[in-house]
Design a protein around this motif. Structure first.
Motif, short mmCIF file in Angstrom:
data_model
loop_
_atom_site.label_atom_id
_atom_site.label_comp_id
_atom_site.label_asym_id
_atom_site.label_seq_id
_atom_site.Cartn_x
_atom_site.Cartn_y
_atom_site.Cartn_z
N LEU A 137 0.82 -1.21 0.00
CA LEU A 137 0.00 0.00 0.00
C LEU A 137 0.86 1.26 0.00
CD1 LEU A 137 -2.82 -1.07 2.50
CD2 LEU A 137 -3.05 -0.73 0.02
N THR A 138 1.96 1.21 0.70
CA THR A 138 2.88 2.36 0.72
C THR A 138 3.47 2.60 -0.66
OG1 THR A 138 3.44 1.96 3.05
CG2 THR A 138 4.97 3.29 1.77
N ARG A 139 3.85 1.53 -1.34
CA ARG A 139 4.41 1.65 -2.68
C ARG A 139 3.37 2.15 -3.68
NH1 ARG A 139 6.38 -4.34 -2.97
NH2 ARG A 139 6.78 -3.93 -5.17
N ILE A 140 2.14 1.69 -3.52
CA ILE A 140 1.06 2.15 -4.41
C ILE A 140 0.85 3.65 -4.23
CG2 ILE A 140 -1.39 1.96 -4.97
CD1 ILE A 140 -1.15 -1.01 -3.92
N ALA A 141 0.76 4.08 -2.97
CA ALA A 141 0.55 5.50 -2.69
C ALA A 141 1.69 6.35 -3.26
CB ALA A 141 0.42 5.72 -1.19
N ALA A 176 -4.14 4.95 -6.69
CA ALA A 176 -4.92 4.72 -5.48
C ALA A 176 -4.77 3.27 -5.03
CB ALA A 176 -6.39 5.03 -5.74
N GLY A 177 -4.57 3.10 -3.75
CA GLY A 177 -4.47 1.76 -3.18
C GLY A 177 -5.76 1.38 -2.49
N GLY A 178 -6.12 0.08 -2.56
CA GLY A 178 -7.36 -0.38 -1.96
C GLY A 178 -7.17 -1.63 -1.13
N ILE A 179 -8.12 -1.87 -0.24
CA ILE A 179 -8.06 -3.03 0.64
C ILE A 179 -9.47 -3.33 1.14
CG2 ILE A 179 -7.70 -1.74 2.78
CD1 ILE A 179 -5.72 -4.90 1.90
N LEU A 180 -9.71 -4.58 1.52
CA LEU A 180 -10.91 -4.96 2.26
C LEU A 180 -10.45 -5.40 3.64
CD1 LEU A 180 -13.84 -5.91 2.80
CD2 LEU A 180 -13.28 -8.05 1.62
N SER A 181 -10.99 -4.77 4.67
CA SER A 181 -10.61 -5.11 6.04
C SER A 181 -11.79 -4.96 6.97
CB SER A 181 -9.46 -4.20 6.51
OG SER A 181 -9.24 -4.36 7.91
N THR A 182 -12.05 -5.99 7.77
CA THR A 182 -13.08 -5.91 8.79
C THR A 182 -12.47 -5.86 10.18
OG1 THR A 182 -13.30 -8.33 8.83
CG2 THR A 182 -14.78 -7.10 7.35
#
Length: 258
Positions: A202-206, A211-217
């Motif tokens: 995510l850091t590298r994407i930013a 845009a970086g994405g994720i699914l987290s609950t």
């Protein structure tokens, strides 16, 4: 008349952080209900949910009255599948299991009209072109299509920097469950090695400007992802919301008899 503005793509380009939810029940009433909850975006899942083209289309129709932007996840990155969901009216497509820059480049072609891409020209009879009402759809649609690719394997992580260089990819979503499994930690998304790999990605994407994405609950993971630069973050799923609430309610009342 041009193709409508893609608010999701526009917001990401403006650097905004958007919160979403997964739709896996494949039901229009559920989709309509979640569409009233206030999420910025909702994923109509064609990979792990019992959706087909007709049920995806129906959910796109009900979300048209919602302020939540519809993102369609196709089951795999096949040109014909992408063409179908775009013609059904999807403006944002999420493609799983992208492991190379070559795959990403072909996906860009899949969402782009000729002469620069491979998307079939049938908008005059499609929902996307308002059945010929959007006269300028063919010349304006490309700019409003948002392509999100999922990197969710060790091979994909190794190719991430090359994928990030592909023009036309708007965002990269890190798939935590498949990545954890590929790293030998099936079901353990919070394992230190998995978390380190996710946050590094995510850091590298930013840093790339995409845009970086994720699914987290998991709130801890979600906060870490936001700190790492994630900008389209799914924080729940309709299946889990219903399942967990139903289990809690049943347990609450059954426990009163003990």
């Amino acid at each position: 008349m041009p193709a409508p503005l893609n608010p999701f793509k526009h917001s990401l380009a403006q650097g905004q952080t958007l919160f979403g939810c997964w739709l896996g029940l494949a039901d229009t009433l559920t989709t309509e209900l979640v569409g009233t909850a206030g999420f910025d975006w909702l994923v109509i899942d064609g990979e792990h949910a019992p959706n087909d083209l007709r049920s995806i289309t129906a959910q796109l129709q009900v979300l048209e009255a919602s302020n939540s932007h519809a993102v369609v996840r196709v089951p795999l990155g096949e040109t014909y599948l992408i063409k179908q969901v775009l013609d059904a009216g999807a403006q944002t497509v999420l493609v799983p299991m992208v492991d190379s820059a070559d795959q990403a480049r072909q996906l860009v072609r899949d969402v782009t009209y000729p002469p620069h891409g491979d998307r079939g020209v049938g908008y005059a009879v499609s929902r996307a072109g308002r059945f010929s009402m959007t006269a300028d759809y063919g010349t304006t649609a490309d700019a409003q299509i948002c392509l999100l690719v999922q990197v969710e394997s060790l091979r994909g992580l190794a190719a991430l920097d090359d994928i990030l260089k592909v023009e036309g990819v708007d965002g990269v979503f890190i798939g935590p469950a498949d990545l954890a499994a590929d790293m030998g930690h099936m079901g353990d998304l919070m394992h230190g090695e998995v978390q380190s790999a996710i946050m590094d990605a995510l850091t590298r994407i930013a840093a790339s400007g995409k845009a970086g994405g994720i699914l987290s609950t998991n709130d801890i993971m979600t906060q870490a992802a936001l700190a790492a630069g994630a900008r389209f973050v799914a924080v729940g799923a309709d299946v889990l919301l219903l399942s967990h609430a139903a289990q809690a309610l049943a347990t609450k009342w059954k426990n009163t008899l003990k």
